[in-house]
Design a protein around this motif. Structure first.
Motif, short mmCIF file in Angstrom:
data_model
loop_
_atom_site.label_atom_id
_atom_site.label_comp_id
_atom_site.label_asym_id
_atom_site.label_seq_id
_atom_site.Cartn_x
_atom_site.Cartn_y
_atom_site.Cartn_z
N LYS A 1 0.81 -1.22 0.00
CA LYS A 1 0.00 0.00 0.00
C LYS A 1 0.84 1.26 0.00
CE LYS A 1 -4.11 -1.87 2.29
NZ LYS A 1 -5.05 -1.72 3.44
N ASN B 1 -3.19 6.14 -13.56
CA ASN B 1 -3.12 5.49 -12.24
C ASN B 1 -2.89 6.55 -11.18
OD1 ASN B 1 -3.16 2.72 -13.34
ND2 ASN B 1 -1.15 3.27 -14.15
N MET C 1 -1.61 4.90 -3.52
CA MET C 1 -2.70 5.12 -4.45
C MET C 1 -3.72 6.09 -3.84
SD MET C 1 -1.67 3.32 -6.97
CE MET C 1 -3.11 3.61 -8.02
N GLU C 2 -4.42 6.81 -4.67
CA GLU C 2 -5.40 7.78 -4.20
C GLU C 2 -6.50 7.12 -3.36
OE1 GLU C 2 -7.55 11.54 -6.30
OE2 GLU C 2 -8.03 9.57 -7.15
N ASP C 3 -6.97 5.95 -3.78
CA ASP C 3 -8.03 5.29 -3.02
C ASP C 3 -7.53 4.79 -1.66
OD1 ASP C 3 -6.48 3.26 -4.03
OD2 ASP C 3 -8.13 2.10 -4.87
N THR C 4 -6.25 4.46 -1.56
CA THR C 4 -5.69 4.08 -0.26
C THR C 4 -5.69 5.28 0.67
OG1 THR C 4 -4.25 2.44 -1.33
CG2 THR C 4 -3.68 3.10 0.91
N ALA D 1 -7.70 7.70 0.61
CA ALA D 1 -9.08 8.06 0.95
C ALA D 1 -9.64 7.23 2.10
CB ALA D 1 -9.98 7.90 -0.28
N ASP D 2 -9.03 6.08 2.36
CA ASP D 2 -9.47 5.22 3.45
C ASP D 2 -8.90 5.75 4.77
OD1 ASP D 2 -8.80 2.78 5.35
OD2 ASP D 2 -10.48 2.15 4.08
N ASP E 1 -6.15 3.55 6.47
CA ASP E 1 -4.91 3.54 5.69
C ASP E 1 -4.22 4.90 5.75
OD1 ASP E 1 -5.03 0.89 4.88
OD2 ASP E 1 -6.22 1.35 3.10
N ARG E 2 -5.01 5.97 5.72
CA ARG E 2 -4.43 7.32 5.79
C ARG E 2 -3.71 7.53 7.12
NH1 ARG E 2 -8.58 9.79 4.61
NH2 ARG E 2 -9.31 10.53 6.65
#
Length: 275
Positions: free
Chosen positions: A17, A34, A160-163, A165-166, A169-170
């Motif tokens: 990640k 990506n 990754m951007e979606d990571t 956003a979590d 994970d952030r």
């Protein structure tokens, strides 16, 4: 994993990640659709192009008709090579270059050292630590890149951007960045203690203390904070624009990307909040 060019696949596949990823690789990944984000810049000026100190090659332009060694086709130095060649008015491509014979000679060590000493290559592009490990072999070299290319952003903590956003994970990302930044600060302020910790944790890296000290010195050059910037803060936008221009000229990037969104300082306060 060696080679900045290969690291993005680790993020894209979901195998990892978080990654320390080179500036140019982050741009190329975003250009390919990506969405990656770099939340902290951790290394500057980590790569260089050097020639033997007694060589007639004193500038990148002097390489025209000559040869340049690189560590590998996806090495972290590739971005700098493309920028330097393009700025010198030379073909910036790595493959099929019409001005400079670009040769893969491997990471810093006897192979690269012998290639330089024998004249098989006129200069060597690599990380500062690659040159450092060749100093005990007798290498005396000088950088041939111009001053304006000596403080370019090299690599930072990327995901990754979606990571990002979590929320969970952030939070992990912020803690990773904070630990890395604080570790960098400690090493710069207490280099001898930092080297002792490295040797205790990874004794195989300290079998030759001359090499270990040279390596440590090179690392400190890349992690020191630049005046006017906070630890972990992204470089001025002009540095990223320089990298982007070279990628566009070489064809590795088809169009401009949103640099201020990709290389963000939005999480700098959170990173620093841990004291």
């Amino acid at each position: 994993m060696d080679g900045c060019g290969a690291v993005p696949q680790v993020l894209l596949s979901g195998q990892e990640k978080y990654a320390l990823l080179c500036t140019d690789s982050v741009m190329v990944a975003n250009g390919q659709g990506n969405p990656m984000r770099q939340i902290a810049l951790l290394r500057r000026n980590a790569f260089t192009i050097a020639a033997p100190i007694d060589s007639d090659v004193r500038t990148v332009a002097d390489l025209k008709g000559g040869s340049l060694g690189i560590t590998e086709g996806s090495g972290g130095e590739i971005g700098l090579v493309q920028i330097a060649l393009e700025n010198a008015g030379l073909d910036p491509r790595i493959k099929g270059n019409e001005d400079v014979d670009i040769k893969v000679v491997g990471a810093g060590g006897p192979g690269a050292y012998n290639a330089l000493q024998s004249g098989d290559i006129d200069a060597y592009a690599a990380a500062l630590n690659d040159l450092a490990v060749m100093q005990p072999l007798g290498l005396e070299s000088r950088s041939i890149i111009p001053e304006e290319l000596q403080q370019l952003p090299s690599s930072g903590l990327t995901l990754m951007e979606d990571t990002l956003a979590d929320e969970r994970d952030r939070e992990v990302t912020i803690k990773l960045a904070r630990g890395w930044v604080k570790g960098n600060e400690f090493a710069v302020e207490h280099p001898q203690e930092a080297l002792a910790i490295v040797c205790e944790r990874a004794p195989e890296q300290c079998k030759d203390m001359d090499v270990a000290r040279a390596y440590m010195k090179s690392v400190l050059q890349t992690i020191a904070t630049v005046d006017g910037l906070e630890p972990g803060e992204q470089a001025p936008i002009e540095g990223y624009e320089t990298v982007e221009d070279a990628l566009l000229a070489s064809g590795d990037l088809e169009s401009e990307v949103d640099l201020e969104t990709i290389f963000t300082n939005d999480y700098l306060r959170e990173i620093d909040a841990g004291g």
